[in-house]
Design a protein around this motif. Structure first.
Motif, PDB file in Angstrom:
ATOM      1  N   LEU A 223     -12.191  91.578  20.611  1.00 50.70           N
ATOM      2  CA  LEU A 223     -11.274  90.892  19.708  1.00 50.70           C
ATOM      3  C   LEU A 223      -9.824  91.227  20.042  1.00 50.70           C
ATOM      4  O   LEU A 223      -8.946  90.358  20.016  1.00 50.70           O
ATOM      5  CB  LEU A 223     -11.583  91.263  18.258  1.00 50.70           C
ATOM      6  N   ALA A 224      -9.562  92.493  20.366  1.00 47.78           N
ATOM      7  CA  ALA A 224      -8.208  92.896  20.744  1.00 47.78           C
ATOM      8  C   ALA A 224      -7.736  92.133  21.974  1.00 47.78           C
ATOM      9  O   ALA A 224      -6.587  91.681  22.043  1.00 47.78           O
ATOM     10  CB  ALA A 224      -8.161  94.396  21.004  1.00 47.78           C
ATOM     11  N   ALA A 225      -8.620  91.972  22.952  1.00 44.19           N
ATOM     12  CA  ALA A 225      -8.253  91.234  24.162  1.00 44.19           C
ATOM     13  C   ALA A 225      -7.890  89.792  23.831  1.00 44.19           C
ATOM     14  O   ALA A 225      -6.934  89.231  24.398  1.00 44.19           O
ATOM     15  CB  ALA A 225      -9.402  91.276  25.166  1.00 44.19           C
ATOM     16  N   ARG A 226      -8.606  89.193  22.905  1.00 45.91           N
ATOM     17  CA  ARG A 226      -8.301  87.805  22.525  1.00 45.91           C
ATOM     18  C   ARG A 226      -6.945  87.723  21.813  1.00 45.91           C
ATOM     19  O   ARG A 226      -6.190  86.763  22.031  1.00 45.91           O
ATOM     20  CB  ARG A 226      -9.410  87.253  21.622  1.00 45.91           C
ATOM     21  N   ASN A 227      -6.642  88.702  20.963  1.00 42.90           N
ATOM     22  CA  ASN A 227      -5.332  88.689  20.317  1.00 42.90           C
ATOM     23  C   ASN A 227      -4.215  88.956  21.314  1.00 42.90           C
ATOM     24  O   ASN A 227      -3.148  88.339  21.240  1.00 42.90           O
ATOM     25  CB  ASN A 227      -5.293  89.706  19.176  1.00 42.90           C
ATOM     26  N   LEU A 228      -4.443  89.861  22.246  1.00 41.69           N
ATOM     27  CA  LEU A 228      -3.408  90.176  23.225  1.00 41.69           C
ATOM     28  C   LEU A 228      -3.160  89.026  24.191  1.00 41.69           C
ATOM     29  O   LEU A 228      -2.108  88.970  24.835  1.00 41.69           O
ATOM     30  CB  LEU A 228      -3.774  91.457  23.977  1.00 41.69           C
ATOM     31  N   GLU A 229      -4.101  88.089  24.284  1.00 40.33           N
ATOM     32  CA  GLU A 229      -3.858  86.862  25.050  1.00 40.33           C
ATOM     33  C   GLU A 229      -2.714  86.053  24.443  1.00 40.33           C
ATOM     34  O   GLU A 229      -2.089  85.229  25.133  1.00 40.33           O
ATOM     35  CB  GLU A 229      -5.127  86.006  25.095  1.00 40.33           C
ATOM     36  N   LEU A 230      -2.431  86.290  23.174  1.00 35.90           N
ATOM     37  CA  LEU A 230      -1.347  85.573  22.497  1.00 35.90           C
ATOM     38  C   LEU A 230       0.029  86.081  22.918  1.00 35.90           C
ATOM     39  O   LEU A 230       1.044  85.570  22.442  1.00 35.90           O
ATOM     40  CB  LEU A 230      -1.512  85.697  20.981  1.00 35.90           C
ATOM     41  N   LEU A 231       0.067  87.075  23.797  1.00 35.63           N
ATOM     42  CA  LEU A 231       1.339  87.571  24.316  1.00 35.63           C
ATOM     43  C   LEU A 231       1.731  86.844  25.594  1.00 35.63           C
ATOM     44  O   LEU A 231       2.552  87.324  26.373  1.00 35.63           O
ATOM     45  CB  LEU A 231       1.250  89.079  24.556  1.00 35.63           C
ATOM     46  N   THR A 232       1.149  85.671  25.780  1.00 35.16           N
ATOM     47  CA  THR A 232       1.518  84.798  26.888  1.00 35.16           C
ATOM     48  C   THR A 232       1.765  83.392  26.353  1.00 35.16           C
ATOM     49  O   THR A 232       1.200  83.000  25.313  1.00 35.16           O
ATOM     50  CB  THR A 232       0.408  84.730  27.956  1.00 35.16           C
ATOM     51  N   ALA A 233       2.585  82.641  27.074  1.00 34.24           N
ATOM     52  CA  ALA A 233       2.843  81.258  26.672  1.00 34.24           C
ATOM     53  C   ALA A 233       1.552  80.449  26.677  1.00 34.24           C
ATOM     54  O   ALA A 233       1.307  79.626  25.785  1.00 34.24           O
ATOM     55  CB  ALA A 233       3.876  80.634  27.613  1.00 34.24           C
ATOM     56  N   ALA A 234       0.692  80.705  27.678  1.00 33.22           N
ATOM     57  CA  ALA A 234      -0.565  79.971  27.770  1.00 33.22           C
ATOM     58  C   ALA A 234      -1.478  80.282  26.588  1.00 33.22           C
ATOM     59  O   ALA A 234      -2.134  79.386  26.037  1.00 33.22           O
ATOM     60  CB  ALA A 234      -1.270  80.301  29.085  1.00 33.22           C
ATOM     61  N   GLY A 235      -1.531  81.547  26.186  1.00 32.32           N
ATOM     62  CA  GLY A 235      -2.383  81.933  25.072  1.00 32.32           C
ATOM     63  C   GLY A 235      -1.947  81.306  23.763  1.00 32.32           C
ATOM     64  O   GLY A 235      -2.775  80.833  22.978  1.00 32.32           O
ATOM     65  N   LEU A 236      -0.658  81.288  23.516  1.00 27.82           N
ATOM     66  CA  LEU A 236      -0.151  80.681  22.281  1.00 27.82           C
ATOM     67  C   LEU A 236      -0.291  79.169  22.318  1.00 27.82           C
ATOM     68  O   LEU A 236      -0.572  78.536  21.286  1.00 27.82           O
ATOM     69  CB  LEU A 236       1.302  81.083  22.056  1.00 27.82           C
ATOM     70  N   ALA A 237      -0.115  78.556  23.493  1.00 24.18           N
ATOM     71  CA  ALA A 237      -0.285  77.105  23.605  1.00 24.18           C
ATOM     72  C   ALA A 237      -1.740  76.720  23.321  1.00 24.18           C
ATOM     73  O   ALA A 237      -2.011  75.726  22.639  1.00 24.18           O
ATOM     74  CB  ALA A 237       0.127  76.635  24.995  1.00 24.18           C
ATOM     75  N   GLN A 238      -2.684  77.523  23.824  1.00 22.40           N
ATOM     76  CA  GLN A 238      -4.092  77.268  23.566  1.00 22.40           C
ATOM     77  C   GLN A 238      -4.414  77.412  22.087  1.00 22.40           C
ATOM     78  O   GLN A 238      -5.169  76.613  21.521  1.00 22.40           O
ATOM     79  CB  GLN A 238      -4.961  78.230  24.383  1.00 22.40           C
ATOM     80  N   ARG A 239      -3.826  78.420  21.438  1.00 20.35           N
ATOM     81  CA  ARG A 239      -4.056  78.616  20.005  1.00 20.35           C
ATOM     82  C   ARG A 239      -3.511  77.432  19.205  1.00 20.35           C
ATOM     83  O   ARG A 239      -4.124  76.982  18.243  1.00 20.35           O
ATOM     84  CB  ARG A 239      -3.380  79.913  19.564  1.00 20.35           C
ATOM     85  N   SER A 240      -2.359  76.914  19.624  1.00 24.52           N
ATOM     86  CA  SER A 240      -1.774  75.749  18.969  1.00 24.52           C
ATOM     87  C   SER A 240      -2.678  74.531  19.138  1.00 24.52           C
ATOM     88  O   SER A 240      -2.917  73.781  18.177  1.00 24.52           O
ATOM     89  CB  SER A 240      -0.385  75.465  19.541  1.00 24.52           C
ATOM     90  N   ARG A 241      -3.211  74.321  20.336  1.00 23.18           N
ATOM     91  CA  ARG A 241      -4.115  73.193  20.579  1.00 23.18           C
ATOM     92  C   ARG A 241      -5.374  73.307  19.732  1.00 23.18           C
ATOM     93  O   ARG A 241      -5.839  72.313  19.161  1.00 23.18           O
ATOM     94  CB  ARG A 241      -4.496  73.120  22.068  1.00 23.18           C
ATOM     95  N   GLU A 242      -5.926  74.516  19.645  1.00 29.30           N
ATOM     96  CA  GLU A 242      -7.124  74.719  18.828  1.00 29.30           C
ATOM     97  C   GLU A 242      -6.869  74.303  17.380  1.00 29.30           C
ATOM     98  O   GLU A 242      -7.716  73.657  16.744  1.00 29.30           O
ATOM     99  CB  GLU A 242      -7.543  76.187  18.871  1.00 29.30           C
ATOM    100  N   ALA A 243      -5.715  74.712  16.851  1.00 28.05           N
ATOM    101  CA  ALA A 243      -5.394  74.399  15.459  1.00 28.05           C
ATOM    102  C   ALA A 243      -5.233  72.897  15.261  1.00 28.05           C
ATOM    103  O   ALA A 243      -5.710  72.332  14.262  1.00 28.05           O
ATOM    104  CB  ALA A 243      -4.119  75.127  15.046  1.00 28.05           C
TER     105      ALA A 243
END
Length: 244
Positions: free
Chosen positions: A90-110
């Motif tokens: 779970l920590a690894a998945r949250n730390l993916e949000l420290l990249t532009a790609a990770g946050l963009a993916q989270r935005s797309r999911e939402a």
């Protein structure tokens, strides 16, 4: 020490646990304002920045992820470890949000969920992810983060890149620790173990839900902090290493 600073009355709602940052049952978040204050105090004692940060009881990785999203320009690297493999995942998945790609993916999911389930609230979540992405870019962009499974009483850490350890430890009669707890005293033993691979001038910042955090005999803290049900202590590694 009399260090103080004016706490900015910022809106931290984008950083809420279970919103953009992922959560799970039994993996609580951490008060964002307190995380911000403790990190600033650590930098004041350390006297330099940017710094590498390690959380040896990382849980969901929420604390580290929040710190970087607030202070990317002051942090060079974060390392998360925990004895629980599900927590590390779970920590690894949250730390993916420290990249532009990770946050963009989270935005797309939402946005996809908003369309699939007809719930406009997910659009608010996407907007939060977009705002966090802009903030991350402004403060310096993507950040390197590493995770591993490890025993906190026999930890491994990147010595050269860890300046600050900041962790919220489980504490109390109902707490279950994996592995052996030296002398039955988890927090003093944790401090000794975590200090071992670090340089003398590194800082240990430990919080727990208790009235006062116990320290190894003879250790003098730089300062203690108490906010609500949580206590925190700031200690220099050399102080722990030199204790009898």
């Amino acid at each position: 020490m009399g260090y103080r600073y004016a706490i900015e009355r910022a809106d931290y709602s984008d950083l809420a646990s279970g919103w953009v940052l992922r959560s799970a049952p039994g993996r609580p978040g951490f008060p964002v304002r307190l995380a911000d204050e403790l990190f600033r105090r650590a930098l004041a004692h350390l006297g330099r920045e940017p710094v590498g940060v390690w959380d040896p009881c990382c849980g969901s990785g929420y604390l580290l992820t929040v710190l970087v999203l607030l202070h990317r320009d002051r942090i060079t690297h974060v390392h998360a470890s925990d004895s629980d493999p599900e927590a590390v995942h779970l920590a690894a998945r949250n730390l993916e949000l420290l990249t532009a790609a990770g946050l963009a993916q989270r935005s797309r999911e939402a946005r996809e969920r908003a369309e699939a389930f007809g719930k406009p609230g997910y659009l608010d979540m996407a907007a939060s992810a977009d705002r966090l992405a802009r903030r991350l870019h402004t403060l310096g962009g993507d950040l390197a983060a590493t995770t591993c499974r490890g025993d906190v009483f026999a930890p491994e850490a990147p010595r050269s890149s860890t300046d600050v350890v900041l962790t919220d430890v489980p504490y109390g009669d109902l707490t279950h620790w994996s592995g052996m707890v030296p002398n039955g005293e988890p927090v003093p033993a944790l401090l000794r173990a975590v200090a071992e691979p670090l340089s003398d001038d590194a800082l240990l910042v430990v919080t727990a839900r208790t009235r006062k955090i116990p320290l190894p005999t003879g250790v003098r803290p730089l300062e203690r902090v108490r906010v609500g049900s949580r206590s925190a202590v700031l200690v220099r590694v050399a102080e722990v290493r030199d204790a009898p």
